[in-house]
Design an enzyme around this catalytic site. Structure first.
Site: not given
Ligand code: NAD
Ligand code: GLY
Length: 362
Positions: A120, A142, A184, A226, A236, A240, A244, A247, A251, A264
């Site tokens: 939890r 998130k 972003e 942010k 949100e 917030r 998006n 998005h 998405h 993404h």
């Molecule tokens: P990712 O996590 O897939 O990383 C991209 C690639 O880079 C992967 O292959 C990873 O292994 C590699 N990598 C990571 N760090 C590295 C480094 N320093 N050197 C070499 N390679 C490296 O993609 P991302 O763009 O970081 O994240 C996308 C995800 O984030 C999506 O699933 C999206 O929905 C999510 N997201 C979440 C939020 C939130 O608020 N929680 C906001 C925006 C996006």
């Molecule tokens: N990436 C959108 C949020 O964090 O609200």
């Protein structure tokens, strides 16, 4: 090193941004509640950076559990999440063991969701290693996994207690991933920070060649934006949702094309162009404004058109958006460049027209 504060009452935490942070385990030690951590990372990041983090911790007497996930958006699902729980249980991790996410947004979102659920809730630290994760996904709490029918559909709000963003690790990031992260960054300027947008238009090439000072400035400025939004509206219920921008369309692209086909950030860029086109159709911004957004994305090497997919398929997938209320789609649109709003005023036919204008015909 620069620090940005997330001033959530009772759950405030710092984001430290700078060079050489990964090796500085003294930044992390005060946040541990017991001498045990579980580091979640993936098969790409582990060989590059896991021991930079794990060895100094072990030298400081910390028991380190390593959890190495397969790499990719297509693994952001229940099955992979379960492997995290399997290791946490097999290695007798407790409620006071701290979970550390070392990786991009996929690792961070999954580790955060696991931390929210395990017993939890266990303490959670984010060490983002992509530009996208440093400016966006590691901040604000998130967490989620994908469902075959919709992106990030299963998840929780769960804040970390610390975010450590080491700019040096961005040197190994593939160019395509750096560009996806820029989507972003640019988003912040487009929705609420016109002076930052001006700065980006002047300094984009410095970011593309990974100049550390420029990266540190852009990351901190994105985190400040942010932080303000998250503190004002953590769950949100209002402002917030502006984060998006692009998005809802994006998405749909990610889900429709199969997770991982479009990054993404790439989907967000194309989706933002659809939002800009719709805002122009509504008479809120000019064709020149749309061109301004398009030019910046093009300079960043990002797509400004979506993939060839039936408009009806876009619309079907967009119905799974988390902003849908009583079946009605709400979209983030431009009142003007630098000022986004959430609106449900566009008719389905107008939305379809904007998608068609910004994607190849099928
Ligand atoms: P990712 O996590 O897939 O990383 C991209 C690639 O880079 C992967 O292959 C990873 O292994 C590699 N990598 C990571 N760090 C590295 C480094 N320093 N050197 C070499 N390679 C490296 O993609 P991302 O763009 O970081 O994240 C996308 C995800 O984030 C999506 O699933 C999206 O929905 C999510 N997201 C979440 C939020 C939130 O608020 N929680 C906001 C925006 C996006
Ligand atoms: N990436 C959108 C949020 O964090 O609200």
């Amino acid at each position: 090193m620069e620090t940005v504060a997330i001033a959530l009452p009772g759950r405030a935490y710092p984001i430290h941004v700078g060079q050489g942070i990964l090796d500085r385990c003294e930044l992390l030690l005060p946040y541990l509640r017991q001498a045990k951590v579980a580091i979640v990372t993936n098969t790409t990041v582990a060989p590059l950076y896991l021991q930079h983090l794990a060895q100094p911790l072990r030298d400081a007497g910390i028991d380190v559990v390593e959890i190495i996930l397969p790499d990719g958006e297509r693994f952001k699902n229940w099955q992979t999440l379960n492997t995290i729980f399997d290791v946490l249980l097999a290695r007798c991790c407790e409620r006071s063991t701290t979970m550390i996410a070392l990786g991009g947004g996929v690792v961070g979102d999954m580790a955060g969701f696991a931390a929210a659920c395990y017993q939890r809730g266990m303490p959670f630290i984010q060490m983002p290693t992509t530009l996208l994760a440093q400016v966006d996904s590691s901040i604000g709490g998130k967490t989620a996994i994908n469902h075959p029918l919709g992106k990030n559909m299963i998840g929780a709000f769960y804040q970390p207690s610390l975010v450590l963003a080491d700019i040096d690790v961005l040197n190994t990031l593939p160019d395509r991933e750096l560009r996806a992260g820029l989507a972003e960054v640019i988003k912040n300027g487009l929705i609420r920070d016109l002076p930052f947008l001006d700065w980006l238009e002047t300094n984009l090439e410095r970011l593309l060649v990974r100049e550390p000072q420029a990266l540190e400035y852009a990351i901190c400025r994105s985190c400040e934006n942010k932080a303000e939004v998250v503190v004002a509206d953590e769950h949100e219920n209002g402002e917030r949702a502006l984060l998006n921008l692009g998005h809802t369309f994006g998405h749909a692209i990610e889900t429709g094309m199969g997770y991982g086909e479009w990054l993404h950030g790439e989907a967000v860029a194309a989706g933002t162009m659809m939002a800009a086109e719709l805002s122009r159709q509504l008479g809120w911004i000019s064709a020149g404004d749309v061109e301004r957004v398009e030019n910046l994305f093009l300079r960043a090497g990002l797509p400004v058109f979506g993939p060839a997919m039936e408009v009806s398929r876009y619309l079907e997938l967009m119905q799974h958006d988390k902003k849908v209320q009583s079946g009605k789609l709400r979209l983030v649109l431009f009142k003007q460049i630098g000022q986004a709003v959430v609106s449900d005023c566009a008719a389905q036919t107008e939305i379809a027209k904007a998608i068609a204008a910004r994607s190849p015909h099928v």
